[in-house]
Write a protein that holds these residues in place. Sequence first.
Motif: not given
Length: 755
Positions: A404-411, A417-420
């Motif tokens: 989860p901490d690797m989700v793209n911050p540029y979305i 982002r939270e849903a992903i």
Amino acid sequence: MERVSWKIQAGMWVLAIGGITTVVLQHPLRTVDAAAATQKASNSSWTTYGGSNDDAQYSALKQINRTNAKELQQVWFYPAGNNGFRYGSNPLVIDGVMFVYGKNNAVVALDATTGKEIWVYDTHDPRLISHRGMTYWESKDHSDRRILFSMNNRLHALDARTGKDIESFGDHGAVDLRLGLGRDPSTIRQIQSNTPGRVFENLYITGSATGEEYDSPPGDLRAFNVVSGKLVWQFHTVPHPGEMGYDTWPKGAYKYAGGTNNWGEFSIDEKRGIVYFPLGSPTYDFYGADRIGANLFSDCLLALDARTGKYIWHFQTTHHDLWDYDLETGPKLMTIEHDGKMVDVVVQAGKNGFVYVFDRTNGKPIWPIEERPVPKSDVPGEESWPTQPFPTHIPPFARQKFTPDMVNPYIADPKEREAIKKEVEEARQEGIFTPPSLATTMETPGNNGGGNWGSGAIDPTTNTFYVVSKDAPSLLHLEAKPPKRQIAGSPETQGYAVYLQNCQTCHGDHRQGQPPAIPSLEGVIEKAGADRVRNAVHNGLAPMPAFPDLDTADIDHLIAYLKAPDKANLSPEVKARLLAPPVPTTKLGPGGRRYWTGYGYMNSSEGLAAISPPWSSLTAYDMNKGDMKWRIPLGEVSELVAKGIRNTGSYWPRGGAVITAGGLIVVGTRSDAKLHIYDKDTGRQISEIQMPGGPEGIPTVYEVNGREYIALSARLSSDKVVGDQPKSMENPTGPVAQTQGYYAYALPESSRAKK
């Protein structure tokens, strides 16, 4: 944990892994004096896909080098039109003539110094063609010169001088590749590979692209006489009774099992007469109740005698593949220093991010490969393999976990982002061999990630291996496919029903797609034309499989819906009925219980990757030591660069790099539409060239009359094309100059004269 165990038995290497005994035959060395000269010549010209039969993607030319690469200029452009190559092409150059695919998939000979047409062969059909390249052959006395390519499942031969059909080849100039596979030819939608075959002596050797669905044909490896077109040898990748590996499948599986094919590159050791095939997964990719067993020769690096097709050795990198972990990248032939000795090796990159290295003659791993326990499948009828092989020495070149901490911050949307993050948290993820489930499982680097076609290149002077790779996690979710259900209504409404049952999983509820791998279908009929859509559904268009259960009326209705989706009218009740899962049958095997899943590419609504960058990388390995030298992001994304966001890697590259004796790495990336030039020793970028189109494929490096050139193909994004002309923001209703085609670069004449 079980380690690989090797021993000599009856004069043969025997390998025991996880209860499987693999016989690896010793092969006598055979030397062909002409081979060395041919290989040397190919490293300064470009007579074969990838530059040479060893698939090195290396050029011995050094006129363009670290000191002057910034001075490169475009010297010509040849337009290919909207119906040209789909995913990048690697042009051939022989005696100053370049061979490419042009508009409407015409085969074209160009002056390699000017890009001017010499001859054009009209294929009369812009559909299925081996768009990544062609194959060249000439007789020993140079009197007979041929171009070979595949179109509509037939292997064609043209006179390289005139572009005319060679009527004496096959049946009036072509060989039907659907014949001889043990299946009704009329049921085979696609068998030709999009990657060209290779010539060894007087043989044309080829793999195939079988499609990804149930009931696909087998991926037999074949060699044809390049003069007559007659079949010389054939190797069954799904073994027949009495053949090695038959007992790793259910009895009679060769009659219905498919895949296990070579659709990417392969390489040939011309001195020894050995051909190395990286093979793909069996079909169906993600559920194997009808193919219980290890499934040789799927996911194998397979060595055969190039003259006879006889088995020499193999190594299976994934047993009973449930992840679509094809081996696609061309095996690279190197001579490395290992334990104080020079050893001829073959180096193979995988979709899973691993690098495998074997002794070229016998298949013995250079560094240990361990069989380790992996998670068990919980899907009814499935029997996943209990262990899988893990290289222990060379570090992987791709990320093999998505947290989860690797989700793209540029979305942009924080809710998205939270849903992903929630999707990632809830998905089953127990390593790269987590089997697909009726729940959701995570696959990283993904079934379209890691090393892909064209991804590998070598520098034989420094024993460096380079990999272009991508991190593309997938979410897999198996479910029973609803039966074909037809409804009454307008053609658009019936087409919507076809779309919901066959296309929605990948292309989305609103035809939005999952760029860049799965395109949007909004306005696709206007942009691409009904014929191209019909062909894609009928024959498949990688990574999309063919849909053999859709008849002509179904496809007509689908096209009507895609052309006018607003005219479709389905009530929520009817829609729910169309998508209702069937009651699974209890019978397993052919015609029994079957499950499907989409490829599960994880993208944001903006078309960005779900995982944080870099999305693509360029990695260099010192193969004498098996150590990683460096890894850098490869390319960028133009839309993010405009916001000041750099070093993200391209999203996604298609193709690979070429290494040159001038100290360069030459590679194109589509998402920023640039030709990148790096220092091959350090990975430092020396120069970049902004291109009008998005480059794809493998560059071609060649020399004519003492001048070195770099050529590569580029194409348009589907949303920038109307008919056969790209849109213009300044003049949206009028045609503008073509930008899809082939670009050639060289040093200015004045600069070259100073060197």
